[in-house]
Design a protein around this motif. Structure first.
Motif, PDB file in Angstrom:
ATOM      1  N   SER A   1       0.797  -1.228   0.000  1.00 47.27           N
ATOM      2  CA  SER A   1       0.000   0.000   0.000  1.00 47.27           C
ATOM      3  C   SER A   1       0.829   1.278   0.000  1.00 47.27           C
ATOM      4  N   ARG A   2       2.145   1.183   0.106  1.00 46.55           N
ATOM      5  CA  ARG A   2       2.919   2.391   0.391  1.00 46.55           C
ATOM      6  C   ARG A   2       3.807   2.884  -0.748  1.00 46.55           C
TER       7      ARG A   2
ATOM      8  N   ASN B   1       5.607  -2.690  -7.513  1.00 50.45           N
ATOM      9  CA  ASN B   1       4.491  -3.600  -7.750  1.00 50.45           C
ATOM     10  C   ASN B   1       3.735  -3.302  -9.051  1.00 50.45           C
ATOM     11  N   PRO B   2       4.398  -3.470 -10.190  1.00 46.93           N
ATOM     12  CA  PRO B   2       3.744  -3.232 -11.484  1.00 46.93           C
ATOM     13  C   PRO B   2       2.765  -4.338 -11.853  1.00 46.93           C
ATOM     14  N   LEU B   3       2.013  -4.116 -12.913  1.00 47.49           N
ATOM     15  CA  LEU B   3       1.078  -5.108 -13.425  1.00 47.49           C
ATOM     16  C   LEU B   3       1.816  -6.316 -13.992  1.00 47.49           C
TER      17      LEU B   3
ATOM     18  N   PRO C   1      -2.515   6.809  -6.651  1.00 45.16           N
ATOM     19  CA  PRO C   1      -1.119   7.053  -7.020  1.00 45.16           C
ATOM     20  C   PRO C   1      -0.259   5.798  -7.129  1.00 45.16           C
ATOM     21  N   LEU C   2      -0.769   4.644  -6.699  1.00 43.68           N
ATOM     22  CA  LEU C   2       0.037   3.423  -6.753  1.00 43.68           C
ATOM     23  C   LEU C   2       0.250   2.987  -8.201  1.00 43.68           C
ATOM     24  N   LEU C   3       1.427   2.443  -8.469  1.00 38.36           N
ATOM     25  CA  LEU C   3       1.848   2.136  -9.839  1.00 38.36           C
ATOM     26  C   LEU C   3       0.850   1.260 -10.579  1.00 38.36           C
ATOM     27  N   ARG C   4       0.342   0.210  -9.940  1.00 41.15           N
ATOM     28  CA  ARG C   4      -0.568  -0.703 -10.614  1.00 41.15           C
ATOM     29  C   ARG C   4      -1.848  -0.006 -11.060  1.00 41.15           C
TER      30      ARG C   4
END
Length: 207
Positions: free
Chosen positions: A21-22, A27-29, A57-60
């Protein structure tokens, strides 16, 4: 106004059952996640859904939003619940069953409370209601999306884990009438059932 809530495509740590979560750039798709994102974009476009796209805002989530509209806007209110001491731990290593049974009472230790998630999700909904658009698309995560559905339907927040919201799914809510139009729709399954190939679906993200 219709709010289309999109859960991001499958990410690498989803496959491993690890909570994240941070760090917004980790942690990409996965390949499957990219296909799910392309399917979301293609089905929304074929449905004639147009409107601003907001994303966690998280990459995934950003990678998923980028398939839908490269002019997406990041909104912190759509981020995943902060996992606190559970960050980067496997679900099998923590007392997740208690949390699943009642996330209001058993929120992640050192993490975010349900009250905090409700406050920021409600703030986002009020913001969206003030936008003069027929449709708005929001790419987020399981917990915020389930919280929105609970707030709209009156489902007790302690029971949100009764909801199924898969990666790469769309949940649509009529904010004018507070109605859930559909829940956990899988664009990938729909498009495959219509005879589209995975390669044809992926072209939606290769523009």
């Amino acid at each position: 106004m219709i709010l289309y809530l999109v859960r991001h495509g499958e990410a690498q740590l989803n496959v491993l059952g690890i909570l994240h979560s941070r760090n917004y750039n980790d942690n990409p798709l996965t390949d499957k996640g990219r296909l799910e994102a392309a399917a979301v974009a293609l089905l929304l476009h074929r449905m004639g859904v147009h409107g601003p796209v907001f994303t966690s805002p998280l990459l995934r989530a950003r990678q998923t939003a980028d398939c839908i509209d490269r002019n997406y806007k990041v909104d912190e209110r759509l981020r995943e619940i902060d996992m606190g001491e559970w960050e980067l731990k496997k679900i099998s290593e923590i007392p997740f069953d208690n949390y699943r049974k009642d996330p209001v009472r058993y929120h992640p230790p050192g993490g975010e409370s349900m009250e905090s998630v409700v406050n920021r999700v409600m703030d986002f909904l009020n913001f969206v209601r003030g936008i003069n658009e027929k449709s708005v698309i929001a790419v987020s995560h399981w917990h915020p999306i389930a919280t929105v559905v609970a707030l709209v339907t009156g489902l007790p927040l302690s029971n949100i884990y009764k909801l199924r919201i898969s990666t790469g799914s769309i949940t649509a809510i009529d904010l004018d009438n507070d109605d859930v139009l559909f829940l956990n729709l899988s664009p990938l399954r729909v498009l495959r059932s219509l005879g589209l190939s995975d390669d044809g679906i992926m072209k939606e993200c290769i523009r």
